[in-house]
Each structure stands twice: as C-alpha cells, then as structure tokens.
Motif scaffolding. Structure first.
Motif, PDB file in Angstrom:
ATOM      1  N   ALA A  61      34.722  28.156  37.581  1.00  0.00           N
ATOM      2  CA  ALA A  61      35.538  29.181  37.296  1.00  0.00           C
ATOM      3  C   ALA A  61      35.005  30.141  38.336  1.00  0.00           C
ATOM      4  CB  ALA A  61      35.624  29.770  36.113  1.00  0.00           C
ATOM      5  N   GLY A  62      33.625  30.527  38.462  1.00  0.00           N
ATOM      6  CA  GLY A  62      33.099  31.485  39.359  1.00  0.00           C
ATOM      7  C   GLY A  62      33.223  31.121  40.742  1.00  0.00           C
ATOM      8  N   THR A  63      32.957  29.661  40.850  1.00  0.00           N
ATOM      9  CA  THR A  63      33.234  29.355  42.282  1.00  0.00           C
ATOM     10  C   THR A  63      34.616  29.174  42.862  1.00  0.00           C
ATOM     11  OG1 THR A  63      31.441  27.881  42.204  1.00  0.00           O
ATOM     12  CG2 THR A  63      32.969  27.240  43.993  1.00  0.00           C
ATOM     13  N   VAL A  64      35.265  28.980  42.036  1.00  0.00           N
ATOM     14  CA  VAL A  64      36.763  28.870  42.620  1.00  0.00           C
ATOM     15  C   VAL A  64      37.290  30.663  42.661  1.00  0.00           C
ATOM     16  CG1 VAL A  64      39.354  28.791  41.481  1.00  0.00           C
ATOM     17  CG2 VAL A  64      37.778  26.777  41.280  1.00  0.00           C
ATOM     18  N   GLY A  65      36.844  31.408  41.782  1.00  0.00           N
ATOM     19  CA  GLY A  65      37.339  32.962  42.031  1.00  0.00           C
ATOM     20  C   GLY A  65      36.543  33.515  43.298  1.00  0.00           C
ATOM     21  N   CYS A  66      35.412  32.831  43.598  1.00  0.00           N
ATOM     22  CA  CYS A  66      35.057  33.357  44.937  1.00  0.00           C
ATOM     23  C   CYS A  66      35.607  32.859  45.998  1.00  0.00           C
ATOM     24  CB  CYS A  66      33.447  32.932  44.982  1.00  0.00           C
ATOM     25  SG  CYS A  66      32.420  33.178  46.325  1.00  0.00           S
ATOM     26  N   LEU A  67      35.864  31.596  46.162  1.00  0.00           N
ATOM     27  CA  LEU A  67      36.528  31.019  47.264  1.00  0.00           C
ATOM     28  C   LEU A  67      37.968  31.711  47.495  1.00  0.00           C
ATOM     29  CD1 LEU A  67      35.628  27.373  46.820  1.00  0.00           C
ATOM     30  CD2 LEU A  67      34.939  28.677  48.499  1.00  0.00           C
ATOM     31  N   LEU A  68      38.644  31.517  46.191  1.00  0.00           N
ATOM     32  CA  LEU A  68      40.055  32.138  46.439  1.00  0.00           C
ATOM     33  C   LEU A  68      40.071  33.461  46.874  1.00  0.00           C
ATOM     34  CD1 LEU A  68      41.834  30.915  43.319  1.00  0.00           C
ATOM     35  CD2 LEU A  68      42.496  30.412  45.546  1.00  0.00           C
ATOM     36  N   GLY A  69      39.100  34.608  46.496  1.00  0.00           N
ATOM     37  CA  GLY A  69      39.283  36.034  46.938  1.00  0.00           C
ATOM     38  C   GLY A  69      38.794  36.155  48.493  1.00  0.00           C
ATOM     39  N   TRP A  70      38.121  35.201  48.764  1.00  0.00           N
ATOM     40  CA  TRP A  70      37.679  35.137  50.296  1.00  0.00           C
ATOM     41  C   TRP A  70      38.806  34.702  51.106  1.00  0.00           C
ATOM     42  CZ3 TRP A  70      32.642  37.170  51.203  1.00  0.00           C
ATOM     43  CH2 TRP A  70      32.457  37.197  52.665  1.00  0.00           C
ATOM     44  N   LEU A  71      39.362  33.774  50.640  1.00  0.00           N
ATOM     45  CA  LEU A  71      40.499  33.082  51.282  1.00  0.00           C
ATOM     46  C   LEU A  71      41.577  33.919  51.635  1.00  0.00           C
ATOM     47  CD1 LEU A  71      40.373  29.271  49.911  1.00  0.00           C
ATOM     48  CD2 LEU A  71      40.101  30.022  52.413  1.00  0.00           C
ATOM     49  N   VAL A  72      41.905  34.691  50.420  1.00  0.00           N
ATOM     50  CA  VAL A  72      43.060  36.016  50.390  1.00  0.00           C
ATOM     51  C   VAL A  72      42.951  36.733  51.401  1.00  0.00           C
ATOM     52  CG1 VAL A  72      44.267  37.676  49.076  1.00  0.00           C
ATOM     53  CG2 VAL A  72      43.891  35.253  48.028  1.00  0.00           C
ATOM     54  N   VAL A  73      41.580  37.381  51.551  1.00  0.00           N
ATOM     55  CA  VAL A  73      41.249  38.514  52.329  1.00  0.00           C
ATOM     56  C   VAL A  73      41.639  37.959  53.895  1.00  0.00           C
ATOM     57  CG1 VAL A  73      39.447  39.748  53.272  1.00  0.00           C
ATOM     58  CG2 VAL A  73      39.839  39.741  50.970  1.00  0.00           C
ATOM     59  N   ALA A  74      40.986  36.301  54.026  1.00  0.00           N
ATOM     60  CA  ALA A  74      41.194  36.017  55.463  1.00  0.00           C
ATOM     61  C   ALA A  74      42.661  35.858  55.696  1.00  0.00           C
ATOM     62  CB  ALA A  74      40.220  34.599  55.201  1.00  0.00           C
ATOM     63  N   VAL A  75      43.471  35.171  55.047  1.00  0.00           N
ATOM     64  CA  VAL A  75      44.831  34.936  55.330  1.00  0.00           C
ATOM     65  C   VAL A  75      45.615  35.924  55.371  1.00  0.00           C
ATOM     66  CG1 VAL A  75      45.809  34.602  53.066  1.00  0.00           C
ATOM     67  CG2 VAL A  75      46.432  32.912  55.072  1.00  0.00           C
ATOM     68  N   LEU A  76      45.343  37.386  54.678  1.00  0.00           N
ATOM     69  CA  LEU A  76      45.927  38.345  55.169  1.00  0.00           C
ATOM     70  C   LEU A  76      46.141  38.895  56.340  1.00  0.00           C
ATOM     71  CD1 LEU A  76      45.370  40.355  51.863  1.00  0.00           C
ATOM     72  CD2 LEU A  76      47.403  39.279  52.426  1.00  0.00           C
ATOM     73  N   GLY A  77      45.199  38.657  57.105  1.00  0.00           N
ATOM     74  CA  GLY A  77      45.144  39.047  58.366  1.00  0.00           C
ATOM     75  C   GLY A  77      44.133  40.057  58.939  1.00  0.00           C
ATOM     76  N   PRO A  78      44.228  40.638  59.975  1.00  0.00           N
ATOM     77  CA  PRO A  78      43.223  41.712  60.535  1.00  0.00           C
ATOM     78  C   PRO A  78      43.114  43.025  59.450  1.00  0.00           C
ATOM     79  CG  PRO A  78      44.433  40.869  62.297  1.00  0.00           C
ATOM     80  CD  PRO A  78      45.078  40.436  61.142  1.00  0.00           C
ATOM     81  N   SER A  79      41.634  43.351  59.481  1.00  0.00           N
ATOM     82  CA  SER A  79      41.442  44.434  58.413  1.00  0.00           C
ATOM     83  C   SER A  79      40.237  44.877  58.570  1.00  0.00           C
ATOM     84  CB  SER A  79      41.776  43.856  56.982  1.00  0.00           C
ATOM     85  OG  SER A  79      40.620  43.097  56.781  1.00  0.00           O
ATOM     86  N   ALA A  80      39.714  45.775  57.652  1.00  0.00           N
ATOM     87  CA  ALA A  80      38.233  46.230  57.721  1.00  0.00           C
ATOM     88  C   ALA A  80      37.197  45.245  57.753  1.00  0.00           C
ATOM     89  CB  ALA A  80      38.104  47.412  56.785  1.00  0.00           C
ATOM     90  N   ALA A  81      37.820  43.903  57.088  1.00  0.00           N
ATOM     91  CA  ALA A  81      37.158  42.885  56.772  1.00  0.00           C
ATOM     92  C   ALA A  81      36.926  41.616  57.928  1.00  0.00           C
ATOM     93  CB  ALA A  81      37.290  42.393  55.359  1.00  0.00           C
ATOM     94  N   ALA A  82      38.119  41.743  58.690  1.00  0.00           N
ATOM     95  CA  ALA A  82      38.426  40.586  59.341  1.00  0.00           C
ATOM     96  C   ALA A  82      38.898  41.131  60.807  1.00  0.00           C
ATOM     97  CB  ALA A  82      39.241  39.517  58.889  1.00  0.00           C
ATOM     98  N   PRO A  83      38.173  41.110  61.905  1.00  0.00           N
ATOM     99  CA  PRO A  83      38.805  41.634  63.302  1.00  0.00           C
ATOM    100  C   PRO A  83      39.926  40.702  63.744  1.00  0.00           C
ATOM    101  CG  PRO A  83      36.570  40.372  63.679  1.00  0.00           C
ATOM    102  CD  PRO A  83      36.988  40.530  62.160  1.00  0.00           C
ATOM    103  N   ALA A  84      40.923  41.207  64.531  1.00  0.00           N
ATOM    104  CA  ALA A  84      42.209  40.494  65.294  1.00  0.00           C
ATOM    105  C   ALA A  84      41.489  39.567  66.091  1.00  0.00           C
ATOM    106  CB  ALA A  84      42.792  41.630  65.711  1.00  0.00           C
ATOM    107  N   LEU A  85      42.096  38.373  66.193  1.00  0.00           N
ATOM    108  CA  LEU A  85      41.643  37.309  67.201  1.00  0.00           C
ATOM    109  C   LEU A  85      42.478  37.273  68.118  1.00  0.00           C
ATOM    110  CD1 LEU A  85      40.401  34.713  64.547  1.00  0.00           C
ATOM    111  CD2 LEU A  85      39.040  36.306  65.705  1.00  0.00           C
ATOM    112  N   GLY A  86      43.704  37.773  68.130  1.00  0.00           N
ATOM    113  CA  GLY A  86      44.669  37.446  69.428  1.00  0.00           C
ATOM    114  C   GLY A  86      45.588  36.208  68.819  1.00  0.00           C
TER     115      GLY A  86
END
Length: 471
Positions: free
Chosen positions: A2-27
């Motif tokens: 459960a901890g591993t699933v929560g970790c992966l899901l949280g990270w994936l959601v941040v990534a898929v939402l797009g450019p932010s203070a956590a993920a620079p724009a890639l063009g």
C-alpha cells in the motif's frame, strides 16, 4: 504494498499534471506525456510530500516483512509496472535532466561540456542547451566522461527536441535498472556466491533495491544520472566473482558516470583477498575491461574533465551535518578531512556486522559501509545520491548480523526525511508560503536530521560491534 502504491501514484500524478514547481517544461512532443495543467506549487508539494512519506512506509514495511519471512512476487510486478509508467511521464523533483540534455547536446555538436557552460554555447540560442535552469546555466559538466558520452548519444537520438532527448535518457535509465534487477534475481537465486538462502537474498534485493519506492520515484522518477551509476555498480558487484570482464565494463560505467561509485571496486578487491580468490588473471581481466572504456572516454573528455568536480567538492548543501558548522565559521578546507573521518568511523563500527557471508556478500558489505560513511559525512548530499548505498546494502544485509537490519531502518528513515527536504524540487515557481515552508524545513530541520542519523548510526554501530565481538 500500500505504501509503495501510494508513493508511485502520488509521484505519477504530479508528473502527468504538467509543468510546475516540481517539473520543468519540456517543450512540444508526444513523450514523456503530460496534461499541461500547470498545477500550483502548493498542490505538487503536498502530493510529493505524501508520496515520499508513503514511500518511507513502503520501504520500512517491506524490510520488516522480509525479515519476518515474506518473499515478494506480485510486489515485483507492481514495481515493474510503476517503473515503466515513470518513464512515460516527465521527470519530477529537479531540473537535472535538462542539464544532462544540454551537456549531451554540447558534446554531440562538437562542443566541450567540460569547458563550455550552457550559457556560453551557441550564444544561448540552441533550443536544447538554452532550456537549462538556474543555477546550472553557467556551470560546466560535473559528470564523468562515460556519462558524458551517454548523454551525447541521447542527444543524437533526441536531436533538437528537449522532450525527446529527456525521454531517450529516461529509457536508458530504465534499461540499466531493469538489467541490474534481472541479473540480481538470477545470480541471487543460488544464494549469491553459492551459499545461504537464495530466496532471502532475492527478497532483500527486491525490497531494498529493485522495488524500493523511494529509489523508483526520487531516483528513476527524477531521471537522475545516479540511477545509471547505481545500476552499473550493482552489476559490477554481482558479476565480479564469475565474470570479471563484464564486471569491469560495468564498473567503468559506474565510476565513469559519477566518481564516488568507484567505491565498489574496493569492495570487490577486498572480498576477493579475504576469500583467497585474488588471482592475477582475474584481476587483470577486470582492470583491462574497465580501462578499455575509461581510457578512451577520458581522452575524449580531456584533462580538465574533473575541474568542476574539484570546484564542487567545496560546496555545502543545506541538509547536511556540515551546514551549521560552515555557517558558524568552519573553514571549508576541513570538509574533506571531516568526511574522511566520518567514513573511517562508520567503517570501523559497522564492518563486523555487514562484511560477512560469501564473496559477493562481503564485497557488497565493504561497499555498503563505505557508502554509508560517505553519505552521512558528505558536505554536499541530495536524496538521489543514496543510489550509491542501497544496491550494495541490499546485497549485504541478508548475510549480515541482526544489527544490519536495524541499520536499514535508520537509513530508510533518514532517506525519507531527506527527500522531504527537497520537495518540490525547483528553485523557482514556488509561492511565498511554499518557499517559506520548504526552504525552512531544508535549512532549519534538514541539518539536524542529518546529525540525528549520524549519531544513531554511530551509537547503534558501537553496540553492534560489541555484540558481534561477544558472539
């Protein structure tokens, strides 16, 4: 799980939402994919913090379960699926991958990434090189020449697209990770070098390295060069007893990407000496294989390849034991001797508990104690640098004394709290409140987390050494 699933899901959601203070724009480009929603810095910070905390629970819980006899199977499928998804979305947690793309682009176009900073190349007009974020625009490459050549290869394949170049790099990291996982699963099935419980060794390797949720997210999910170096270092340890040529090639990739990963060479040689297996032919084949890669790479890079590395040796990151001391007036010239002292202390205390078992386990144990001391005592330390540690530790812990499992728990807590200090990851794009909270934690809490980890490791190490001596 459960901890591993929560970790992966949280990270994936941040990534898929797009450019932010956590993920620079890639063009523009199809992969890695994101929705371009530009979430707020508060949103991504909360999601990432929850992801890291869940990852810490997953790592700690997995280690406890293995110690009680659990043998992961579906867990590995889950981790594999998570790793695959992580390379289909943009990297999160820093802008380092933009620097890799820029250095590779400079090299691919005939420039010198070790002599030309990104802001001095092509008058700042190149579409890939100009994407580098502060504070690295004016910094030459700090990575080894083998890593530099691989970055150049990714640039050749990605051409003038930032997004494509980053994705090729992500795929390369996934391939290295998967290869280390598969070789580990096969080699450890017989109990490492032929002794002990192979299922236990496979289980520890799976939980602490292959499916470690914090390494998957902070490392692979951040597309850091440490993933490549860490996977190559693990391959060198796994292959050295029976395939010195392959081990030498892997070691060249590890040390030739980031120099500290060459520590596994010490572990391999020391274990061979202890086992009475240090033959001249075995050593010569391994050394020649490593030189076959390292010599041409260094000739290509030039004599100044480590100039930036020497400069960086005087840097002090916020969440380290040295930060309060430097701010209090400690001369920076004492940082390297101080780090060496911590390495020596941790090595003396933990050697009896970790350097045990067969040849593979001993080589991993030597590497693990040296890596632990280095990471606890380093003046510049970031969460993804822990790739240096967890592979060797995963190979050594099953044969180690019972105290080794307590060390795993302490280091897992340390990694979790250190990763929290670097949420959301970029130096810009944060709201004033998020900046105050994240930098406040990094500056005011991070150093004391580092000190607490060092004190606990030393204290437990004293007891572990005494316990081993009595038995």
């Amino acid at each position: 799980m459960a901890g591993t699933v929560g970790c992966l899901l949280g990270w994936l959601v941040v990534a898929v939402l797009g450019p932010s203070a956590a993920a620079p724009a890639l063009g523009p480009g199809p992969v890695p994919f994101d929705l371009g929603r530009h979430p707020s810095s508060a949103t991504v910070s909360v999601l990432m913090a929850l992801s890291v905390l869940a990852g810490g629970v997953g790592l700690g819980g997995g280690a406890l379960a293995v110690a009680r006899g659990w043998r992961p199977r579906r867990f590995l499928v889950l981790a594999g699926a998570g790793a695959l998804l992580l390379v289909l979305v943009p990297p999160v947690g820093s802008a380092d991958h933009l620097s890799y793309a820029a250095y590779g682009r400079i090299a691919a176009l005939g420039g010198d990434p070790y002599g030309q900073p990104p802001d001095a190349f092509a008058a700042g007009t190149d579409p890939v090189v100009s994407a580098v974020r502060d504070p690295w625009r004016s910094t030459t490459s700090v990575y080894g020449p083998v890593g530099g050549l691989l970055m150049a290869l990714c640039s050749v394949l990605g051409q003038d697209s930032v997004r494509a170049t980053v994705w090729v790099w992500q795929v390369l990291l996934l391939a290295g990770w998967a290869l280390a996982a598969l070789v580990g699963h096969r080699v450890l099935g017989g109990g490492g070098d032929g002794s002990g419980d192979g299922s236990a060794r496979r289980a520890w390797f799976a939980v602490l390295f292959t499916a470690n949720p914090l390494l998957l997210t902070v490392g692979l999910g951040g597309a850091h060069a440490d993933v490549l170096a860490g996977a190559a270092a693990v391959l060198a340890l796994l292959l050295a007893p029976r395939a010195p040529v392959a081990a030498g090639l892997a070691l060249a990739v590890a040390a030739g990407t980031k120099a500290p990963y060459g520590v596994v060479a010490v572990g391999i040689v020391v274990a061979a000496v202890a086992a009475g297996r240090l033959s001249a032919g075995w050593l010569l084949r391994g050394v020649l294989a490593a030189l076959l890669v390292l010599v041409p790479a260094h000739l290509w890079a030039g004599a100044h390849v480590y100039d930036q590395t020497r400069t960086a040796s005087r840097y002090v990151s916020l969440a380290t034991v040295w930060r309060p001391l430097v701010e209090a007036g400690l001369p920076r010239g004492l940082l390297l001797p101080g780090t060496a002292l911590v390495v020596a202390l941790v090595t003396v205390l933990w050697w009896p508990a970790l350097v045990r078992g067969g040849r593979l386990e001993r080589s991993a144990g030597v590497s693990a104690v040296l890596a632990t001391g280095y990471l606890l005592g380093a003046a510049y330390e970031l969460p993804w640098y822990d790739l240096l540690l967890w592979g060797p530790l995963a190979l050594a812990v099953a044969a180690g004394a019972p105290a080794a499992r307590l060390l795993v728990a302490v280091l897992a807590a340390r990694l979790t709290l250190l990763a929290l200090a670097y949420v959301p990851g970029l130096v810009d794009g944060m709201s004033p409140l998020v900046q105050a909270v994240t930098l406040g934690y990094r500056r005011e809490v991070g150093p004391w987390v580092a000190w607490a980890a060092l004190v606990v490791v030393v204290t437990v190490g004293v007891r572990a050494r005494r316990s081993v001596a009595r038995t």
